[in-house]
Design a protein around this motif. Structure first.
Motif, PDB file in Angstrom:
ATOM      1  N   PHE A 204       4.304  -2.585   2.550  1.00  0.00           N
ATOM      2  CA  PHE A 204       3.136  -2.602   3.102  1.00  0.00           C
ATOM      3  C   PHE A 204       1.456  -1.110   2.673  1.00  0.00           C
ATOM      4  CE2 PHE A 204       3.025  -5.809   6.386  1.00  0.00           C
ATOM      5  CZ  PHE A 204       4.560  -6.513   6.024  1.00  0.00           C
ATOM      6  N   ARG A 205       0.269  -1.534   3.318  1.00  0.00           N
ATOM      7  CA  ARG A 205      -0.191  -0.765   3.212  1.00  0.00           C
ATOM      8  C   ARG A 205      -1.432  -0.861   4.103  1.00  0.00           C
ATOM      9  NH1 ARG A 205      -2.578  -2.780  -2.890  1.00  0.00           N
ATOM     10  NH2 ARG A 205      -3.575  -4.540  -2.086  1.00  0.00           N
ATOM     11  N   GLN A 206      -2.079   0.702   4.156  1.00  0.00           N
ATOM     12  CA  GLN A 206      -3.567   0.244   5.355  1.00  0.00           C
ATOM     13  C   GLN A 206      -4.278   1.356   4.667  1.00  0.00           C
ATOM     14  OE1 GLN A 206      -2.294   1.288   9.433  1.00  0.00           O
ATOM     15  NE2 GLN A 206      -4.345   0.097  10.044  1.00  0.00           N
ATOM     16  N   ALA A 207      -5.286   0.594   4.882  1.00  0.00           N
ATOM     17  CA  ALA A 207      -6.954   1.050   4.012  1.00  0.00           C
ATOM     18  C   ALA A 207      -7.534   0.636   5.526  1.00  0.00           C
ATOM     19  CB  ALA A 207      -7.735   0.317   2.802  1.00  0.00           C
ATOM     20  N   PRO A 208      -8.360   1.952   4.529  1.00  0.00           N
ATOM     21  CA  PRO A 208      -9.690   1.821   6.072  1.00  0.00           C
ATOM     22  C   PRO A 208     -10.574   1.031   6.576  1.00  0.00           C
ATOM     23  CG  PRO A 208      -9.559   3.932   5.064  1.00  0.00           C
ATOM     24  CD  PRO A 208      -8.440   3.396   3.292  1.00  0.00           C
ATOM     25  N   GLY A 209     -10.153   1.105   7.817  1.00  0.00           N
ATOM     26  CA  GLY A 209     -10.731  -0.062   8.320  1.00  0.00           C
ATOM     27  C   GLY A 209     -10.413  -1.381   8.330  1.00  0.00           C
TER      28      GLY A 209
ATOM     29  N   HIS B 208       6.889   0.404  -7.283  1.00  0.00           N
ATOM     30  CA  HIS B 208       6.039   0.836  -8.919  1.00  0.00           C
ATOM     31  C   HIS B 208       4.982   0.172  -9.094  1.00  0.00           C
ATOM     32  CE1 HIS B 208      10.523   1.817 -10.178  1.00  0.00           C
ATOM     33  NE2 HIS B 208      10.808   1.158  -9.371  1.00  0.00           N
ATOM     34  N   LEU B 209       3.942   0.835  -8.851  1.00  0.00           N
ATOM     35  CA  LEU B 209       2.389   0.569  -8.552  1.00  0.00           C
ATOM     36  C   LEU B 209       2.247   0.771 -10.526  1.00  0.00           C
ATOM     37  CD1 LEU B 209       3.237   2.033  -6.610  1.00  0.00           C
ATOM     38  CD2 LEU B 209       0.959   1.551  -5.795  1.00  0.00           C
ATOM     39  N   SER B 210       1.748  -0.425 -11.135  1.00  0.00           N
ATOM     40  CA  SER B 210       0.956  -0.440 -12.578  1.00  0.00           C
ATOM     41  C   SER B 210      -0.481  -0.189 -12.212  1.00  0.00           C
ATOM     42  CB  SER B 210       1.568  -0.600 -13.700  1.00  0.00           C
ATOM     43  OG  SER B 210       2.126  -2.124 -12.818  1.00  0.00           O
ATOM     44  N   ARG B 211      -0.936  -0.484 -13.059  1.00  0.00           N
ATOM     45  CA  ARG B 211      -2.756  -0.795 -13.411  1.00  0.00           C
ATOM     46  C   ARG B 211      -2.781  -1.038 -12.142  1.00  0.00           C
ATOM     47  NH1 ARG B 211      -1.859  -6.594 -15.184  1.00  0.00           N
ATOM     48  NH2 ARG B 211      -0.091  -6.866 -14.827  1.00  0.00           N
ATOM     49  N   LEU B 212      -3.442   0.407 -11.663  1.00  0.00           N
ATOM     50  CA  LEU B 212      -3.823   0.463 -10.419  1.00  0.00           C
ATOM     51  C   LEU B 212      -5.173   0.556 -10.388  1.00  0.00           C
ATOM     52  CD1 LEU B 212      -1.696   3.247  -9.553  1.00  0.00           C
ATOM     53  CD2 LEU B 212      -1.884   0.983  -8.233  1.00  0.00           C
ATOM     54  N   LYS B 213      -6.019  -0.185  -9.561  1.00  0.00           N
ATOM     55  CA  LYS B 213      -7.086  -0.405  -9.212  1.00  0.00           C
ATOM     56  C   LYS B 213      -7.404   0.107  -8.092  1.00  0.00           C
ATOM     57  CE  LYS B 213      -7.198  -5.697 -11.510  1.00  0.00           C
ATOM     58  NZ  LYS B 213      -6.396  -6.764 -10.119  1.00  0.00           N
ATOM     59  N   PRO B 214      -9.156   0.411  -8.025  1.00  0.00           N
ATOM     60  CA  PRO B 214      -9.531   1.142  -6.849  1.00  0.00           C
ATOM     61  C   PRO B 214      -9.143   0.730  -5.946  1.00  0.00           C
ATOM     62  CG  PRO B 214     -10.784   1.114  -8.880  1.00  0.00           C
ATOM     63  CD  PRO B 214     -10.184   0.767  -9.321  1.00  0.00           C
ATOM     64  N   GLU B 215      -9.112  -1.072  -5.677  1.00  0.00           N
ATOM     65  CA  GLU B 215      -8.889  -1.397  -4.022  1.00  0.00           C
ATOM     66  C   GLU B 215      -7.170  -1.020  -3.849  1.00  0.00           C
ATOM     67  OE1 GLU B 215     -10.014  -2.633  -7.012  1.00  0.00           O
ATOM     68  OE2 GLU B 215      -9.888  -4.742  -7.744  1.00  0.00           O
ATOM     69  N   ASP B 216      -6.635  -0.634  -4.568  1.00  0.00           N
ATOM     70  CA  ASP B 216      -5.196  -0.774  -4.235  1.00  0.00           C
ATOM     71  C   ASP B 216      -5.222   0.725  -3.088  1.00  0.00           C
ATOM     72  OD1 ASP B 216      -4.122  -1.484  -7.646  1.00  0.00           O
ATOM     73  OD2 ASP B 216      -4.219  -2.526  -5.260  1.00  0.00           O
ATOM     74  N   THR B 217      -6.263   1.546  -3.001  1.00  0.00           N
ATOM     75  CA  THR B 217      -6.065   2.877  -2.290  1.00  0.00           C
ATOM     76  C   THR B 217      -6.057   2.182  -0.914  1.00  0.00           C
ATOM     77  OG1 THR B 217      -7.893   3.710  -3.845  1.00  0.00           O
ATOM     78  CG2 THR B 217      -7.429   4.630  -1.452  1.00  0.00           C
ATOM     79  N   ALA B 218      -4.791   3.097  -0.662  1.00  0.00           N
ATOM     80  CA  ALA B 218      -4.324   2.678   0.876  1.00  0.00           C
ATOM     81  C   ALA B 218      -2.982   3.893   1.461  1.00  0.00           C
ATOM     82  CB  ALA B 218      -3.969   1.288   1.131  1.00  0.00           C
TER      83      ALA B 218
END
Length: 128
Positions: A37-42, A82-92
């Motif tokens: 899972f992931r959780q971004a700020p807010g 495994h994370l590839s082609r990462l995007k800024p919205e993957d930040t968490a």
């Protein structure tokens, strides 16, 4: 009790790759469903990927399909993302969770209440 320890997070540029690890304190073949899972700020915690140990089925959030994969290595009691082609919205902060009784299912794998144990999380930051 099960302890889970995530690692592998970091800062990368958009388009880059990372491999997250989640080391478990007991044999991973004893788990029925393992997930990230992931959780971004807010934002709320969201399911990213899950692996059902019964038949090896995998599940992914639409936002990461084709870019992320999930795997396990029972020899070292570890589940990977495994994370590839990462995007800024993957930040968490990325968390792994495991379940010991119920296999994953497309209907509910993304519900964080399914999982009995959680790690402390590892930060992933993607810059544009």
């Amino acid at each position: 009790q099960v302890q889970l320890v995530e690692s592998g997070g970091g800062s990368v540029q958009a388009g880059g790759s990372l491999r997250l690890s989640c080391a478990a304190s007991k044999n991973t073949h004893l788990f029925t469903c393992m997930a990230w899972f992931r959780q971004a700020p807010g934002k709320e915690r969201e399911g990213v990927a899950a692996l059902s140990t019964g038949d090896g089925s995998t599940y992914f959030a639409d936002s990461v399909k084709g870019r992320f994969t999930i795997s396990q290595d029972n020899d070292v009691n570890t589940v990977y993302l495994h994370l590839s082609r990462l995007k800024p919205e993957d930040t968490a902060i990325y968390y792994c969770g495991v379940e010991e009784r119920t296999y994953c299912h497309s209907v509910y794998w993304f519900r964080h209440t399914l999982y009995d144990y959680w790690g402390q999380g590892t930060q992933v930051t993607v810059s544009s």
